[in-house]
Design an enzyme around this catalytic site. Sequence first.
Site, PDB file in Angstrom:
ATOM      1  N   ARG A 190      -1.616 -55.668  -0.884  1.00 30.45           N
ATOM      2  CA  ARG A 190      -2.978 -56.186  -1.016  1.00 30.45           C
ATOM      3  C   ARG A 190      -3.512 -56.700   0.312  1.00 30.45           C
ATOM      4  O   ARG A 190      -4.729 -56.670   0.552  1.00 30.45           O
ATOM      5  CB  ARG A 190      -3.037 -57.266  -2.107  1.00 30.45           C
ATOM      6  CG  ARG A 190      -2.874 -56.713  -3.517  1.00 30.45           C
ATOM      7  CD  ARG A 190      -2.892 -57.821  -4.565  1.00 30.45           C
ATOM      8  NE  ARG A 190      -1.765 -58.709  -4.459  1.00 30.45           N
ATOM      9  CZ  ARG A 190      -0.551 -58.483  -4.990  1.00 30.45           C
ATOM     10  NH1 ARG A 190      -0.338 -57.392  -5.691  1.00 30.45           N
ATOM     11  NH2 ARG A 190       0.422 -59.353  -4.846  1.00 30.45           N
TER      12      ARG A 190
ATOM     13  N   GLU B 130       8.215 -66.220  -3.708  1.00 29.28           N
ATOM     14  CA  GLU B 130       8.118 -67.150  -4.838  1.00 29.28           C
ATOM     15  C   GLU B 130       8.946 -66.609  -6.003  1.00 29.28           C
ATOM     16  O   GLU B 130       9.495 -67.357  -6.790  1.00 29.28           O
ATOM     17  CB  GLU B 130       6.642 -67.280  -5.232  1.00 29.28           C
ATOM     18  CG  GLU B 130       6.356 -68.283  -6.336  1.00 29.28           C
ATOM     19  CD  GLU B 130       4.886 -68.267  -6.759  1.00 29.28           C
ATOM     20  OE1 GLU B 130       4.116 -67.453  -6.227  1.00 29.28           O
ATOM     21  OE2 GLU B 130       4.550 -69.059  -7.648  1.00 29.28           O
TER      22      GLU B 130
HETATM   23  P1  AMP Z   1       4.722 -66.119  -0.581  1.00 40.91           P
HETATM   24  O1  AMP Z   1       5.617 -65.346   0.322  1.00 40.91           O
HETATM   25  O2  AMP Z   1       5.489 -66.953  -1.580  1.00 40.91           O
HETATM   26  O3  AMP Z   1       3.699 -66.928   0.182  1.00 40.91           O
HETATM   27  O4  AMP Z   1       3.956 -65.065  -1.471  1.00 40.91           O
HETATM   28  C1  AMP Z   1       2.864 -64.384  -0.968  1.00 40.91           C
HETATM   29  C2  AMP Z   1       2.890 -62.924  -1.316  1.00 40.91           C
HETATM   30  O5  AMP Z   1       3.284 -62.694  -2.660  1.00 40.91           O
HETATM   31  C3  AMP Z   1       1.504 -62.355  -1.184  1.00 40.91           C
HETATM   32  O6  AMP Z   1       1.639 -61.043  -0.653  1.00 40.91           O
HETATM   33  C4  AMP Z   1       0.960 -62.333  -2.593  1.00 40.91           C
HETATM   34  O7  AMP Z   1       0.271 -61.141  -2.834  1.00 40.91           O
HETATM   35  C5  AMP Z   1       2.181 -62.433  -3.497  1.00 40.91           C
HETATM   36  N1  AMP Z   1       2.121 -63.560  -4.438  1.00 40.91           N
HETATM   37  C6  AMP Z   1       2.986 -64.602  -4.482  1.00 40.91           C
HETATM   38  N2  AMP Z   1       2.683 -65.455  -5.468  1.00 40.91           N
HETATM   39  C7  AMP Z   1       1.591 -64.958  -6.062  1.00 40.91           C
HETATM   40  C8  AMP Z   1       0.771 -65.405  -7.147  1.00 40.91           C
HETATM   41  N3  AMP Z   1       1.035 -66.543  -7.809  1.00 40.91           N
HETATM   42  N4  AMP Z   1      -0.308 -64.667  -7.491  1.00 40.91           N
HETATM   43  C9  AMP Z   1      -0.582 -63.513  -6.789  1.00 40.91           C
HETATM   44  N5  AMP Z   1       0.138 -63.037  -5.778  1.00 40.91           N
HETATM   45  C10 AMP Z   1       1.228 -63.744  -5.409  1.00 40.91           C
END
Ligand code: AMP
Length: 185
Positions: free
Chosen positions: A68, A105
């Site tokens: 995305r 996450e």
């Molecule tokens: P992070 O590495 O935990 O900051 O997660 C960010 C990446 O995971 C991004 O590329 C987001 O598209 C996806 N992502 C993580 N958590 C979510 C969420 N709650 N809703 C949508 N996309 C998420």
Amino acid sequence: MSSASPVTANADIAARIRTIADYPKPGIQFRDVSTLLLDGPAFRDTIDRLADFVDIDEVDLVAGIEARGFIVASALSYVLGKGKLMLRKPGKLPGEAVGIDYALEYGTDRIEMHVGHVLPGQRVLVVDDLIATGGTALAAVQLLRDAGARVEQALFIVDLPDLGGAAKLRDRNVTPRALCTFAGD
Ligand code: AMP
């Protein structure tokens, strides 16, 4: 350059982001930008407002994180007139690549980029749709810095501040900016 005033200033954008509960696993509130992307004027406003955060003279390249992040980064790259660097999932790049593993996450992942596509000293803007724990963005920053890039700014449509990613970026001397904040995730 605009100062951030997330939810109130961009409530129109936030209202177009769908929330899907318990995806991809129980307890996760998935903030789905695909509904925002369907709305042409709202997507254009999203890109224009993100571009307003950027001092065009302080960026050489826009780095988008698959998948995305590519959508956001491509549009920004066009508006800013700067090249776009792809940070891809493993095994997708045809040329010699360098990568870094990181925690998500909800799992683990890896991003890669082509060797030699960022030059030492180039100022790179990191772009993704959303920052949660910051694992993805921090990995991008590390990968780029390991190649000699200067990374001082990161842009997102959505910040989930309770998950701490934006704070971790600030700790690494990267200024994160997001249009919308969803608290309580
Ligand atoms: P992070 O590495 O935990 O900051 O997660 C960010 C990446 O995971 C991004 O590329 C987001 O598209 C996806 N992502 C993580 N958590 C979510 C969420 N709650 N809703 C949508 N996309 C998420």
